[in-house]
Scaffold this active site. Structure first.
Site, mmCIF file in Angstrom:
data_model
loop_
_atom_site.group_PDB
_atom_site.id
_atom_site.type_symbol
_atom_site.label_atom_id
_atom_site.label_comp_id
_atom_site.label_asym_id
_atom_site.label_seq_id
_atom_site.Cartn_x
_atom_site.Cartn_y
_atom_site.Cartn_z
ATOM 1 N N HIS A 77 112.507 10.998 82.674
ATOM 2 C CA HIS A 77 113.253 10.847 81.421
ATOM 3 C C HIS A 77 113.181 12.132 80.613
ATOM 4 O O HIS A 77 112.474 13.075 80.983
ATOM 5 C CB HIS A 77 112.756 9.637 80.629
ATOM 6 C CG HIS A 77 111.363 9.736 80.081
ATOM 7 N ND1 HIS A 77 110.251 9.961 80.872
ATOM 8 C CD2 HIS A 77 110.885 9.633 78.804
ATOM 9 C CE1 HIS A 77 109.175 9.976 80.115
ATOM 10 N NE2 HIS A 77 109.520 9.785 78.859
ATOM 11 N N ASP A 115 107.648 16.117 77.258
ATOM 12 C CA ASP A 115 106.424 16.221 78.068
ATOM 13 C C ASP A 115 106.676 15.895 79.543
ATOM 14 O O ASP A 115 105.746 15.915 80.354
ATOM 15 C CB ASP A 115 105.304 15.337 77.486
ATOM 16 C CG ASP A 115 105.706 13.884 77.287
ATOM 17 O OD1 ASP A 115 106.866 13.636 76.904
ATOM 18 O OD2 ASP A 115 104.859 12.989 77.513
ATOM 19 N N ASP A 136 106.451 6.801 81.738
ATOM 20 C CA ASP A 136 106.279 6.102 80.460
ATOM 21 C C ASP A 136 106.942 4.723 80.497
ATOM 22 O O ASP A 136 108.126 4.593 80.805
ATOM 23 C CB ASP A 136 106.872 6.945 79.332
ATOM 24 C CG ASP A 136 106.139 8.278 79.189
ATOM 25 O OD1 ASP A 136 105.267 8.559 80.031
ATOM 26 O OD2 ASP A 136 106.436 9.015 78.233
ATOM 27 N N HIS A 154 98.578 10.183 81.867
ATOM 28 C CA HIS A 154 99.352 10.222 80.618
ATOM 29 C C HIS A 154 98.497 9.757 79.442
ATOM 30 O O HIS A 154 98.925 8.965 78.603
ATOM 31 C CB HIS A 154 100.618 9.363 80.766
ATOM 32 C CG HIS A 154 101.688 9.677 79.758
ATOM 33 N ND1 HIS A 154 101.747 9.067 78.524
ATOM 34 C CD2 HIS A 154 102.736 10.535 79.775
ATOM 35 C CE1 HIS A 154 102.793 9.531 77.848
ATOM 36 N NE2 HIS A 154 103.402 10.431 78.586
HETATM 37 ZN ZN LIG Z 1 105.432 10.974 78.087
HETATM 38 ZN ZN LIG Z 2 108.349 9.284 77.079
#
Ligand SMILES: [Zn+2]
Ligand SMILES: [Zn+2]
Length: 305
Positions: A61, A65, A209, A267
């Protein structure tokens, strides 16, 4: 799939010792780069991973980051005189961003560079030995994970026996495919006698995520190695909900349902300087947990399963 190189296991805010998300999955002498946060190029160099061997890049995405290292990496590939094709998978806007950056810097990519939009759950790549597909995740913006599935491998030849029995070279592939062998004098040799069982086929799911939704585990059934983000400890659940992230406890509960041989976490929020407390929270629910860390290499053949 031979090895997984974790190049970055931090999250959005900078943390000492942790780069944002990037991983390299080694498969049959090639590299799949999964996400490409800032600093990925130097991590690739540190890990002695050849840029040229990266044949496919998968971007989950467009939060910075997960992709801000990409324009720099592509520019470097260009400077290194790359000739090999590169295939990039990701959201449509990623391609637009790259084009804008190339135009502004008057960069002309001279190697074959192909883009495949990931806008739904679908098959992305299918070769004779691996299949890659996307899975939809639940995040603030459109976000996809990736499932890499090795196809069944061939049987392995018992070199000593085939030499003794003078099995002709042209028959080796038949043996690998499971055929029995009849010698020139008419004697039958069962395949199991001349070969060893194939090596285990692995599957790897990369879940970027994600705020885990009900029944999400159904999409991951049969996966042998599961990576899932675990940004917060469970006491930060309201924050995890608000930011569309997962807590360590929730990631471990997902693993209980999926039953992988190994759960890899990552993460982490920059607030966690050490991972001890996160590991304890995970292990209270699921045994086989590996805390992802920058520069960690996971050898799939050595996973106890
Ligand atoms: Zn992230
Ligand atoms: Zn994200």
């Amino acid at each position: 799939m031979e090895r997984l190189f974790i190049l970055g296991c931090g999250s959005a805010l900078p943390a000492s010792g942790r780069n944002p998300t990037a991983q390299v999955l080694e498969h049959a002498g090639k590299f799949f780069l999964i996400d490409c946060g800032e600093g990925t190029q130097s991590r690739l160099r540190e890990s002695k991973l050849s840029f040229d061997k990266i044949t496919h890049i998968f971007i989950s995405h467009l939060h910075g980051d997960h992709y801000l290292g990409l324009p720099g990496l592509i520019s470097t590939m260009q400077l290194l005189g790359r000739e090999r094709e590169l295939v990039l998978y990701g959201p449509k806007a990623l391609w637009d961003i790259l084009q804008l950056q190339f135009n502004a810097s008057n960069t002309r990519v001279s190697f074959p560079f192909r883009f495949v939009e990931v806008d739904a759950e679908k098959e992305l790549l299918d070769t004779s030995n691996i299949n890659v597909s996307s899975i939809k995740l639940n995040h603030r913006i459109s976000c996809f994970g990736f499932i890499f599935k090795e196809k069944p491998k061939q049987r392995r030849i018992n070199g000593l026996l085939v030499k003794q029995l003078e099995v002709p070279n042209y028959f080796m592939n038949n043996l690998r495919e499971g055929q029995d062998y009849i010698s020139s004098s008419g004697e039958l040799y069962k395949n199991e006698f001349l070969t060893f069982p194939p090596r285990k086929s692995h599957s790897y799911a990369f879940c970027s995520d994600n705020r885990i939704k009900a029944n999400f585990s159904d999409k991951l059934k049969g996966v042998s190695i599961l990576y899932h983000e675990s940004t917060f400890l469970h006491k930060e659940l309201p924050r995890a909900r608000k930011t569309f992230h997962t807590t360590v406890k929730e990631a471990a509960e997902l693993a209980v349902e999926v039953k992988p041989d190994l759960l890899i976490l990552g993460h982490y929020s920059a607030r966690y300087k050490e991972l001890k407390e996160l590991k304890m929270e995970a292990n209270a629910i699921f045994d086989s947990v590996l805390m992802g860390e920058d520069r960690l290499v996971v050898n799939f053949e050595k996973i106890d399963c």
